[in-house]
Design an enzyme around this catalytic site. Sequence first.
Site, PDB file in Angstrom:
ATOM      1  N   GLY A 106      34.232  30.841  -3.460  1.00  0.00           N
ATOM      2  CA  GLY A 106      35.304  30.987  -4.745  1.00  0.00           C
ATOM      3  C   GLY A 106      36.271  30.706  -4.078  1.00  0.00           C
ATOM      4  O   GLY A 106      37.092  31.111  -3.277  1.00  0.00           O
ATOM      5  N   ASP A 108      39.298  33.201  -5.180  1.00  0.00           N
ATOM      6  CA  ASP A 108      39.928  33.835  -5.319  1.00  0.00           C
ATOM      7  C   ASP A 108      39.391  34.291  -3.325  1.00  0.00           C
ATOM      8  O   ASP A 108      40.194  35.309  -2.965  1.00  0.00           O
ATOM      9  CB  ASP A 108      39.033  35.651  -5.585  1.00  0.00           C
ATOM     10  CG  ASP A 108      37.423  35.558  -5.678  1.00  0.00           C
ATOM     11  OD1 ASP A 108      37.296  34.746  -4.945  1.00  0.00           O
ATOM     12  OD2 ASP A 108      36.943  36.691  -5.873  1.00  0.00           O
ATOM     13  N   ARG A 109      39.317  34.344  -2.924  1.00  0.00           N
ATOM     14  CA  ARG A 109      38.666  34.212  -1.972  1.00  0.00           C
ATOM     15  C   ARG A 109      38.863  33.883  -0.306  1.00  0.00           C
ATOM     16  O   ARG A 109      40.387  33.537   0.216  1.00  0.00           O
ATOM     17  CB  ARG A 109      37.114  33.906  -0.654  1.00  0.00           C
ATOM     18  CG  ARG A 109      35.755  34.652  -1.419  1.00  0.00           C
ATOM     19  CD  ARG A 109      34.717  34.693  -1.525  1.00  0.00           C
ATOM     20  NE  ARG A 109      34.225  34.135   0.297  1.00  0.00           N
ATOM     21  CZ  ARG A 109      33.313  33.471   0.911  1.00  0.00           C
ATOM     22  NH1 ARG A 109      31.882  32.528  -0.525  1.00  0.00           N
ATOM     23  NH2 ARG A 109      33.122  33.672   2.325  1.00  0.00           N
ATOM     24  N   THR A 144      22.991  64.155  -8.313  1.00  0.00           N
ATOM     25  CA  THR A 144      22.297  62.826  -8.657  1.00  0.00           C
ATOM     26  C   THR A 144      23.677  61.529  -8.893  1.00  0.00           C
ATOM     27  O   THR A 144      23.722  60.482  -8.328  1.00  0.00           O
ATOM     28  CB  THR A 144      21.085  62.015  -9.711  1.00  0.00           C
ATOM     29  OG1 THR A 144      20.137  63.541  -9.570  1.00  0.00           O
ATOM     30  CG2 THR A 144      21.231  60.814  -9.245  1.00  0.00           C
TER      31      THR A 144
END
Length: 265
Positions: free
Chosen positions: A113, A115-116, A194
Site C-alpha cells: 500500500g 500509504d504504508r 453495549t
Amino acid sequence: MEILLDIGNRRIKWAKGIDMPKLMSGKYTPAQQENLYHVINFATGDAASELERHFRAEPKPDSVWASCPGGSDAIPEIEKVCRVCWNIQPHFVAPADYESGIKNGYLDTRQLGVDRWLAMIAARHFIPDRPMLVIDAGTAITIDFINSTGLFEGGMIIPGLMTIIESLNQRAGLPSVDADTTGKEHITLQNRDTHSAIANGALHTAVSAIESAIAQYKKEFDNHLKIVITGGDAALINRISKYRITELPALPLIGLFLVTRDHDC
C-alpha cells in the site's frame, strides 16, 4: 507551489507544499495544525464536491501529487476535480524499489500500500539509522519494520477500530458505534452498556495486537527499537498502550512531500 493529497478509505488530507516544513517541525499549536493540512471526511457527504470547494479558493499550483489506494474509485473523482479547478492532471505516486532512504523488501512491490510506503519514508526521515516500527492506525492498522540500514523487512495488517466495530455490526448484529466518541469518553474494561463495550473491546483488541508485535521486536532490539504511530486512531491507541510510542501526525502526507522534493518537483 505543489498541492499534496493523501486519499484514504475514510478521509482525504491535503496540504500545500509550502506548509510542509512547518508541519514537519512540530512547532505549531492544535489550532495552527488545522491550517497546515486540511481533512475532508467521506462520512460528511460528497467528498469530491467538498474538495472542489477547497481547491477553487486556491491559486493554480505548479503540480498536484497524490497517494491513493490502488484501484480506488476516488482516482477519477480526484482527476476530475483537478481538471475542473486548474486544468491539471494529478501525479499518483506508487511504491518503488528504493525511495528517499528506504529500500523496499516486499516480494511484490506492487502489493504494498502506498500509504504504508509513504509513512515509512517520513518516519525514516525523522528518525534515521535506528530499527523502527511504523504503526499507521486507520481503517486497517499496519505495523511495519524498518531495520537500521533503511531496509523495509515486512510487517502486519490487522483490522482498525472501526473495521472491528463494523464487523461486529455486520456479522453479529451488534449496534454500530462511533469509536471516536465512545472510546474517548471512558476507557475501561468494565463497560455497562453495549456501545461502550463494543468501542472499548475494539480498542483493547487493537492495542493487544500492537503490543504483542512490539514485545517480539523488543526482544531482539531492546532499547534501540524506535516506535512511531500515525493515523486517525493514533492518539486513542497511545492513550492506553503500555509502551512509549512517538506520535507523528500525517506521516503519509509528509512522505508524499519528501518524495516530490527528492524528485525536484
